[in-house]
Design a protein around this motif. Structure first.
Motif, PDB file in Angstrom:
ATOM      1  N   TYR A  38       0.216  -1.341   0.430  1.00 55.06           N
ATOM      2  CA  TYR A  38      -0.224   0.149  -0.061  1.00 55.06           C
ATOM      3  C   TYR A  38       0.980   1.545  -0.302  1.00 55.06           C
ATOM      4  O   TYR A  38       0.238   2.252  -0.903  1.00 55.06           O
ATOM      5  CB  TYR A  38      -0.927  -0.225   1.532  1.00 55.06           C
ATOM      6  N   LYS A  39       1.887   1.328   0.451  1.00 52.30           N
ATOM      7  CA  LYS A  39       2.827   2.566   0.997  1.00 52.30           C
ATOM      8  C   LYS A  39       4.453   2.392   0.201  1.00 52.30           C
ATOM      9  O   LYS A  39       5.058   3.520   0.110  1.00 52.30           O
ATOM     10  CB  LYS A  39       3.095   2.689   2.388  1.00 52.30           C
ATOM     11  N   GLN A  40       4.334   1.654  -1.030  1.00 51.93           N
ATOM     12  CA  GLN A  40       5.896   1.296  -1.591  1.00 51.93           C
ATOM     13  C   GLN A  40       5.669   2.768  -2.769  1.00 51.93           C
ATOM     14  O   GLN A  40       4.524   3.407  -2.694  1.00 51.93           O
ATOM     15  CB  GLN A  40       5.336   0.198  -2.755  1.00 51.93           C
ATOM     16  N   PRO A  41       7.068   3.102  -2.447  1.00 54.33           N
ATOM     17  CA  PRO A  41       7.858   2.380  -2.037  1.00 54.33           C
ATOM     18  C   PRO A  41       8.284   2.552  -0.757  1.00 54.33           C
ATOM     19  O   PRO A  41       8.472   3.800  -0.176  1.00 54.33           O
ATOM     20  CB  PRO A  41       8.830   3.303  -3.148  1.00 54.33           C
ATOM     21  N   MET A  42       9.473   1.913  -0.206  1.00 58.65           N
ATOM     22  CA  MET A  42       9.107   1.934   1.962  1.00 58.65           C
ATOM     23  C   MET A  42      10.988   1.361   1.632  1.00 58.65           C
ATOM     24  O   MET A  42      10.962   0.898   1.197  1.00 58.65           O
ATOM     25  CB  MET A  42       7.858   1.285   1.733  1.00 58.65           C
ATOM     26  N   SER A  43      11.685   2.142   2.993  1.00 60.30           N
ATOM     27  CA  SER A  43      12.420   1.493   3.269  1.00 60.30           C
ATOM     28  C   SER A  43      12.224   0.929   4.001  1.00 60.30           C
ATOM     29  O   SER A  43      10.716   0.394   5.041  1.00 60.30           O
ATOM     30  CB  SER A  43      13.239   2.264   3.769  1.00 60.30           C
ATOM     31  N   ARG A  44      13.027   0.197   5.300  1.00 58.87           N
ATOM     32  CA  ARG A  44      13.168  -1.129   6.395  1.00 58.87           C
ATOM     33  C   ARG A  44      13.015  -0.486   7.120  1.00 58.87           C
ATOM     34  O   ARG A  44      12.284  -1.081   7.738  1.00 58.87           O
ATOM     35  CB  ARG A  44      14.295  -2.186   5.956  1.00 58.87           C
ATOM     36  N   ALA A  45      12.830   0.450   7.190  1.00 60.55           N
ATOM     37  CA  ALA A  45      13.739   1.282   8.764  1.00 60.55           C
ATOM     38  C   ALA A  45      11.944   1.910   8.377  1.00 60.55           C
ATOM     39  O   ALA A  45      10.896   1.747   9.232  1.00 60.55           O
ATOM     40  CB  ALA A  45      13.932   2.537   8.352  1.00 60.55           C
ATOM     41  N   GLN A  46      11.922   2.894   7.315  1.00 65.07           N
ATOM     42  CA  GLN A  46      10.218   2.486   7.077  1.00 65.07           C
ATOM     43  C   GLN A  46       8.977   1.551   7.938  1.00 65.07           C
ATOM     44  O   GLN A  46       7.610   2.008   8.575  1.00 65.07           O
ATOM     45  CB  GLN A  46       9.518   3.756   6.472  1.00 65.07           C
ATOM     46  N   ILE A  47       8.989   0.838   7.491  1.00 66.56           N
ATOM     47  CA  ILE A  47       8.535  -0.323   7.234  1.00 66.56           C
ATOM     48  C   ILE A  47       8.151  -0.989   9.276  1.00 66.56           C
ATOM     49  O   ILE A  47       7.093  -1.100   9.286  1.00 66.56           O
ATOM     50  CB  ILE A  47       8.469  -1.545   6.322  1.00 66.56           C
ATOM     51  N   HIS A  75      16.205   9.766  -2.088  1.00 63.68           N
ATOM     52  CA  HIS A  75      17.056  10.371  -1.946  1.00 63.68           C
ATOM     53  C   HIS A  75      18.018  10.887  -0.593  1.00 63.68           C
ATOM     54  O   HIS A  75      18.549  11.893  -1.132  1.00 63.68           O
ATOM     55  CB  HIS A  75      16.193  11.442  -3.089  1.00 63.68           C
ATOM     56  N   GLY A  76      17.495  11.256   0.486  1.00 58.16           N
ATOM     57  CA  GLY A  76      17.538  11.263   1.241  1.00 58.16           C
ATOM     58  C   GLY A  76      19.121  10.676   2.323  1.00 58.16           C
ATOM     59  O   GLY A  76      19.516  10.275   1.083  1.00 58.16           O
ATOM     60  N   PRO A  77      19.611  10.964   3.097  1.00 58.25           N
ATOM     61  CA  PRO A  77      21.157  11.194   3.608  1.00 58.25           C
ATOM     62  C   PRO A  77      20.201   9.324   4.538  1.00 58.25           C
ATOM     63  O   PRO A  77      19.833   8.943   4.501  1.00 58.25           O
ATOM     64  CB  PRO A  77      20.845  12.011   4.818  1.00 58.25           C
ATOM     65  N   GLY A  78      21.863   8.597   3.510  1.00 58.41           N
ATOM     66  CA  GLY A  78      21.593   6.950   4.010  1.00 58.41           C
ATOM     67  C   GLY A  78      21.549   6.592   2.350  1.00 58.41           C
ATOM     68  O   GLY A  78      21.725   5.420   2.822  1.00 58.41           O
ATOM     69  N   GLN A  79      20.857   7.137   1.385  1.00 66.11           N
ATOM     70  CA  GLN A  79      20.260   6.625   0.366  1.00 66.11           C
ATOM     71  C   GLN A  79      19.842   4.727   0.986  1.00 66.11           C
ATOM     72  O   GLN A  79      20.346   4.062   0.393  1.00 66.11           O
ATOM     73  CB  GLN A  79      21.777   6.641  -0.508  1.00 66.11           C
TER      74      GLN A  79
END
Lengths: 262, 226, 226
Positions: free
Chosen positions: B112-121, B149-153
């Motif tokens: 439902y929220k893709q794209p998502m990082s593991r941290a966000q999940i 695009h943020g820091p850490g990519q």
């Protein structure tokens, strides 16, 4: 893995909080401490057959619950600091929105499971082309690299993810439960009983109080003390009951808790 | 190649098209796209789509034990769900392996929220999701789709065609709207009540009446959509 | 189970039989014997044979692009010989030129664990690998390298020089190291006993009840609980 089908097994602190609040219809701040402790201990006990990653998650549950509950247990100095009050509300709003989000996706996942189960009743044809045509195929390994082959092997044999301990949330702890238990073991036999407020009167930092509380839970779990709380939200009294049947304190358990010392 | 003229030969051409489509659908191992079928049969994609819809209806009408369905952007033959008990006696493929609740909840968030990082999940689930994500990637249900695009990519994840196949969906649009799952006012109230930080309220406040808090529910929905 | 009496209910039973046979024939990768179909559908072999003959005639009469034929002692669907040019075009198109995931995984198991019998490979993959192995042998990537000393003297397979050549390797020693992810001996043992743990179940913390899975065949349910 054994899966208990009679009572829910919680996947995270939100899971347990949602359960406590929604399924049991309780108010986290009104629920008796012993209920929280029981839930915590029951979960921890069941974790003994599970893996480290899960155990970590459950300690996180415990820590979350204890932190929330300990706020109510801290000595009330009468004066309400408006900033503290606001911060508490802010924290609550944050937690509330996270619980709502968590619940939303839990329900979405249930719907997805239904869809997947329905879809799982149909099996696709995978036989491919007849052998007579296989001779026409170009080199089928042309685009395959050795690394892809290795990945395919790992995919085929991997039984489960490699356990990994999540420690981000505990990096601040500087005092250990082992130390706190030692202090309590020194003090409690002499005084017999004390309120939790008295036991934490000399502590300054909230974390120290939380760790002291963990130590109390450990002693309770292992049968060295009894806990009394006459009224909901009333003061908690710790009573020294002496050594349980097997009179060795299981330091392994404590080392387990303190593994988050990082 | 353009559509054939409506000549006397069209019936034969229609028949040939239908038969060739059936043959290709039989040999494909993954759902075959309308575009590929159109290319191989040298007619327009629209015509192929219409042909597949027609064939699916025909199998349905003649009460076949198999179906022609559109899944993950392509058409494929599959067994009729009614017959699962028979097929399961024979097929021991782990493909239909159940997803754990942890995996499902994680998948739901990604879907439902893709794209998502593991941290966000992990932030939504409240627990570390590294293990679950690794398994989902290995199973082919989610995959890396880019980088933040943020820091850490951070690596961003999205669902795959295999995920759609697992759910028997043609596209993500066929998932029920997330709004359907936002907790109602009653749940919201229960949560709010349960998390009241002020202990004094605990004694004075009776369970909130419905009207009073009903207006809070939209707020919850707003939180959700952010 | 014996043949049902020719009662009023027979039509429904006939219909169910025909549909179930179609479903099983659709999912089988190799010709399926009349005996196995009879066992799965709990009717006599004679009845199944008659049913297959009848079905084959029906597909023929309705001018399908596929046929039901008896080959190598069993029945299977195959494309109508008329339509071979389309299938050839599909095969040559390159869309099917890659090894399927199933084939690649099977090849990888042979490469890393050779010599292996088909039964051992099937136990690890959790599926029958006969069709895939035939493809791999025909492509010249794997070949028989000996026989098991145990009872049954199963044929053992290994990779070929062609395999090494295609992958650009001089010897098997150059296969990428498996590193830290290699499961221990206990895992192999479990796998080879057919007790393949569902990877997603590693994360399972939830009860098995909540989604109507009860209707699945007992075999499938057993897989889950392991």
């Amino acid at each position: 893995m054994a899966v208990d089908v009679e009572t829910p097994v919680f996947q995270g602190p939100f899971d347990l909080l949602l359960h406590l609040i929604l399924q049991d219809q309780v108010d986290l701040y009104e629920v008796r401490l012993s209920d929280i402790v029981d839930a915590y201990l029951a979960q921890l006990e069941r974790l003994e057959q599970m893996d480290l990653e899960l155990a970590t998650e459950f300690l996180l549950i415990a820590a979350t619950l204890i932190e929330l509950k300990s706020k109510r247990l801290l000595p009330d100095d009468g004066d309400v600091d408006l900033d503290d009050e606001l911060a508490l509300w802010e924290e609550r709003d944050l937690l509330l929105s996270r619980l709502v989000e968590c619940k939303t996706f839990k329900d979405a996942a249930v719907a997805m499971a239904t869809i997947a189960n329905e879809a799982g009743r149909s099996y696709p044809r995978t036989a491919g082309v007849d052998q007579q045509f296989l001779g026409l195929l170009p080199d089928m390994l042309a685009t395959t690299t050795p690394d892809q082959l290795r990945d395919a092997f790992l995919r085929a044999v991997e039984p489960k993810p490699v356990p990994r301990v999540h420690i981000d949330h505990i990096h601040q702890i500087r005092v250990t439960v082992t130390d706190a238990v030692a202090e309590l073991l020194d003090e409690l036999p002499r005084i017999g009983r004390a309120t939790f407020a008295e036991l934490t009167a000399d502590l300054v930092e909230r974390l120290e109080v939380v760790v002291r509380f963990l130590a109390v839970l450990e002693l309770y779990k292992q049968g060295w003390i009894d806990l009394q709380q006459v009224n909901s939200l009333g003061s908690l009294t710790v009573v020294w009951t002496g050594r349980p049947d097997d009179d060795e304190l299981d330091l392994e358990d404590l080392a387990f808790v303190d593994a988050y010392d990082g | 190649m353009t559509e054939p003229e409506p000549t006397a030969g069209e019936d034969d051409r229609e028949r040939e098209l239908r038969r060739a489509a059936e043959a290709l659908l039989l040999v494909t191992e993954d759902p075959i796209t309308v575009e590929l079928l159109a290319q191989l049969l040298e007619v327009s994609a629209e015509r192929i789509e219409a042909l597949c819809v027609e064939l699916a209806a025909e199998y349905d009408a003649t009460d076949r034990g198999f179906q022609l369905v559109k899944v993950a952007g392509g058409w494929r033959y599959q067994t009729h769900p009614d017959l699962a008990p028979y097929v399961e006696r024979y097929v021991l493929d782990g493909q239909s392996g159940r997803l754990s609740n942890a995996a499902l909840e994680t998948l739901a968030i990604v879907a439902y929220k893709q794209p998502m990082s593991r941290a966000q999940i992990a932030a939504i689930r409240g627990v570390n999701v590294d293990g679950v994500m690794r398994t989902l990637v290995q199973r082919g249900y989610v995959d890396e789709v880019g980088r933040d695009h943020g820091p850490g990519q951070a690596v961003l994840y999205g669902t795959t065609p295999t995920f759609l196949e697992k759910l028997g969906l043609n596209s993500l649009d066929e998932l029920p709207a997330l709004g359907e799952f936002v907790p109602g006012a009653d749940v919201y109230e229960a949560l709010e009540h349960g998390l009241r930080p002020d202990p004094l309220d605990a004694d004075t406040t009776a369970p909130v009446d419905d009207d009073g808090d009903g207006e809070r529910a939209p707020d919850a929905a707003d939180d959700e959509s952010e």
